[in-house]
Enzyme design. Structure first.
Site, PDB file in Angstrom:
ATOM      1  N   ASP A 256       0.868  -1.176   0.000  1.00 46.00           N
ATOM      2  CA  ASP A 256       0.000   0.000   0.000  1.00 46.00           C
ATOM      3  C   ASP A 256       0.910   1.233   0.000  1.00 46.00           C
ATOM      4  O   ASP A 256       2.048   1.180   0.508  1.00 46.00           O
ATOM      5  CB  ASP A 256      -0.885  -0.024   1.241  1.00 46.00           C
ATOM      6  CG  ASP A 256      -1.663   1.257   1.426  1.00 46.00           C
ATOM      7  OD1 ASP A 256      -2.367   1.652   0.484  1.00 46.00           O
ATOM      8  OD2 ASP A 256      -1.540   1.870   2.503  1.00 46.00           O
TER       9      ASP A 256
ATOM     10  N   ASN B 190      -5.103   2.818  -3.638  1.00 45.66           N
ATOM     11  CA  ASN B 190      -6.361   3.434  -4.071  1.00 45.66           C
ATOM     12  C   ASN B 190      -6.117   4.755  -4.797  1.00 45.66           C
ATOM     13  O   ASN B 190      -7.015   5.285  -5.447  1.00 45.66           O
ATOM     14  CB  ASN B 190      -7.271   3.683  -2.865  1.00 45.66           C
ATOM     15  CG  ASN B 190      -7.978   2.427  -2.405  1.00 45.66           C
ATOM     16  OD1 ASN B 190      -8.162   1.481  -3.163  1.00 45.66           O
ATOM     17  ND2 ASN B 190      -8.382   2.407  -1.132  1.00 45.66           N
TER      18      ASN B 190
END
Length: 215
Positions: free
Chosen positions: A9, A116
């Site tokens: 991430d 994201n």
């Protein structure tokens, strides 16, 4: 277990989202920590709400809306140029200290960022920190499904081309670790603040304090 792909991430794991505090402080003295935390909390909350609504909007929009609300909640006077300056700061977030040495200590591993964030946010961030050569990049924006939805991890899985058990996914965010683990990845929770793992009914494969402790 031998892992063939290390997947990270971006925000809060490779890059310190609160490195924006210094810039915030220039505009709003003594408000840096509060506004930064409000910005991050709202950013996470807003994309989760969008996912639940099945009404996808890019992370650039989510980040801007979260910033505007964080500033409004902080009751500060805001000029449009200040908002742009702070949004641009997200392309200059600082990596954690150990990140630059990852490839030195693990020269045979494939490093991928799966975030994201949109490519328009992530590519300048990697370039500004001279990390483009170290990490390949996958964005949930490519399929317009936010993590922790299973379809987001499925996209990364298919792009990586390895078996699930050959992929180790790193995140500092418990919701992200839970999503990746539920999908079937092995996971490493980067617990920089030495917090208790939340009672989510699912556990990470590994718990590490920072990225120096890569399994």
């Amino acid at each position: 277990m031998t892992y063939k792909a290390y997947v990270f991430d971006a925000y809060g794991t490779v890059f310190d989202v609160h490195s924006v505090m210094k810039r915030i402080h220039q505009f709003f003295p003594d408000q840096g920590p509060f506004i930064s935390q409000q910005w991050r909390d709202r950013q996470i909350h807003y994309f989760l709400v969008r996912q639940l609504m099945d009404e996808y909007k890019p992370f650039t929009d989510i980040t801007r809306w979260a910033l505007l609300d964080a500033l409004a909640y902080s009751e500060v006077s805001v000029k449009p140029e200040v908002v742009e300056e702070l949004m641009n700061e997200y392309e200059r977030l600082l990596p954690y200290d150990e990140v630059s040495s990852l490839s030195e200590y693990h020269p045979d591993k494939k490093f991928t960022i799966f975030s994201n964030g949109t490519r328009s946010m992530l590519e300048p961030l990697l370039e500004n920190n001279e990390l483009s050569a170290m990490f390949s990049l996958l964005s949930a924006d490519d399929v317009q499904v936010y993590k922790p939805h299973a379809e987001a991890y499925r996209y990364a899985h298919e792009k990586l081309g390895y078996e699930k058990e050959e992929i180790l996914f790193f995140s500092s965010n418990p919701w992200d670790i839970a999503g990746a683990a539920s999908y079937g990845f092995h996971t490493a929770w980067v617990n920089r603040k030495q917090q208790k793992w939340p009672e989510l009914g699912i556990e990470p494969t590994h718990i590490i304090q920072n990225l120096k402790e890569i399994p």
